[in-house]
Design a protein around this motif. Structure first.
Motif, PDB file in Angstrom:
ATOM      1  N   ASP A 124     -22.475 -22.594  32.101  1.00 54.74           N
ATOM      2  CA  ASP A 124     -23.299 -21.557  32.678  1.00 54.74           C
ATOM      3  C   ASP A 124     -23.085 -20.526  33.768  1.00 54.74           C
ATOM      4  N   SER A 173     -20.685 -18.004  33.163  1.00 54.70           N
ATOM      5  CA  SER A 173     -20.469 -16.932  32.705  1.00 54.70           C
ATOM      6  C   SER A 173     -21.547 -16.367  32.920  1.00 54.70           C
ATOM      7  N   GLY A 174     -22.355 -16.307  34.514  1.00 55.01           N
ATOM      8  CA  GLY A 174     -22.260 -15.442  35.174  1.00 55.01           C
ATOM      9  C   GLY A 174     -21.729 -14.955  35.834  1.00 55.01           C
TER      10      GLY A 174
END
Length: 368
Positions: free
Chosen positions: A144, A147-148
């Motif tokens: 997560d 990915s950001g």
């Protein structure tokens, strides 16, 4: 039937919405664990002059805050492929997971080495405990986070799991299709060894019952008691694999003050849930690329070989389940490193056994 299903869906939505409203956190800070992290360089390896490094934190879906080191190549241009790294089980990011991340950053990847929940500089009480669910989520939360990042291509993310986190990495690869390539290095299947003992020597109901009884009684005595750190001083008759661990965790080569393996170990009941669970059940359905790397002389080699065989064929010694062969077997590989012991694949050992360029090529080929 269709009306019944629709009604059930509406009711379920209303119930969960009501629960969400009634249990909504008062403020985001209520879910945030403020961490105190060491800012000076305190790794067991030297910082490469080819990479940049900084400390970061990220949140898991269990409300825990994980501490991490992020390594990036110098002179980054555009979005890069990224790799999340953790392990061994009971170690910290200042040991070999950080080394793996740094070496991958030298080869052009954004690499994140993190302390798992309840471990090292990450949050969670009581310390040094484990959960199959929470540890799987730790890796997913790392994905997560990566990915950001603006410098990361979210379609090009891989994992490296070392020792006990090799099995966890495979578990994540089976569950999270965002993961496009995985390396399991010198892996343990923590659920298998917790339930069956080494080499499945305790794979019988009587042994498991005795272990369950002992752990159940321990919960009534002291739930925070610690055990399992590497023995020191080393007994003269210690088996080779214990000497291997001692040579890494208890010497300047790999000792770290926050590492459970280097010190007083793990909570006695900290892996109780592992013994009654099984990872890797669906790894025969992993479609993404996987490299299982093990040392020729590693006591743990059977974990990697069995996991690879089950992943490709759907059956292997030590696996009671028989599944279907993998639908995408061509991108799965087993690499046995000649002459290497278990801990030689932590940092390369005296023989510089870790094939860093080969690992880099594996990720370049499969994160594109």
């Amino acid at each position: 039937m269709r009306k019944t299903l629709l009604l059930a869906a509406v009711i379920a939505t209303a119930v969960f919405s009501a629960c969400d409203n009634s249990n909504k956190q008062k403020a985001d800070k209520d879910m945030t664990n403020e961490l105190t992290m060491t800012q000076e360089w305190d790794k067991v390896f030297l910082l490469s002059d080819k990479v940049n490094h900084r400390k970061v934190t990220f949140e898991t879906q269990y409300g825990l805050t994980l501490a991490a080191d992020i390594y990036t190549p110098k002179d980054v241009n555009g979005k890069l492929a990224a790799i999340a790294v953790s392990g061994p089980f009971g170690a910290v990011k200042e040991q070999c997971s950080g080394l793996y991340a740094m070496r991958m950053a030298e080869r052009g990847f954004v690499a994140l080495a993190f302390d798992p929940s309840y471990t090292g500089e990450s949050s969670g009480e009581p310390r040094r405990t484990a959960s199959p669910d929470i540890n799987t989520e730790d890796f997913m939360a790392a994905v997560d986070y990566l990915s950001g990042l603006d410098i990361v291509d979210a379609e090009k993310i891989g994992l490296i799991g070392i020792c006990g986190w090799g099995g966890i990495a495979l578990n994540v690869a089976a569950a999270d299709t965002r993961v496009k390539a995985t390396v399991a290095s010198t892996m343990y299947d923590m659920t298998r060894v917790s339930g069956n003992g080494y080499f499945d020597g305790e794979d019988k109901e009587e042994s498991r019952h005795a272990a369950r009884e002992a752990l159940s009684k321990q919960r009534m005595v002291d739930t925070k008691a610690m055990a399992g750190g590497v023995v020191d001083p080393l007994p003269a008759d210690a088996p080779p694999f214990v000497k291997d661990y001692h040579d890494y965790y208890k010497t300047p080569r790999g000792y770290h003050a926050r590492s459970g393996n280097s010190n007083d170990g793990w909570r006695v009941i900290g892996t109780q849930a592992y013994a009654n669970a099984r990872f890797l059940y669906y790894i025969n359905e992993i479609r993404s690329a996987v490299l299982v790397m093990h040392g020729e002389k590693a006591h743990s080699r059977y974990f990697g070989e069995a996991a690879y065989k089950y992943m490709v064929e759907g059956k292997a010694e030590g696996y009671n389940t028989v599944g279907k062969p993998n639908p995408v077997p061509a991108n799965k590989r087993l690499l046995i490193v000649p002459g290497a012991s278990h801990c030689d694949l932590y940092d390369g050992g005296k023989g510089n056994y870790i094939p860093w360029d080969e690992l880099g090529a594996f990720f370049r080929d499969n994160l594109k």
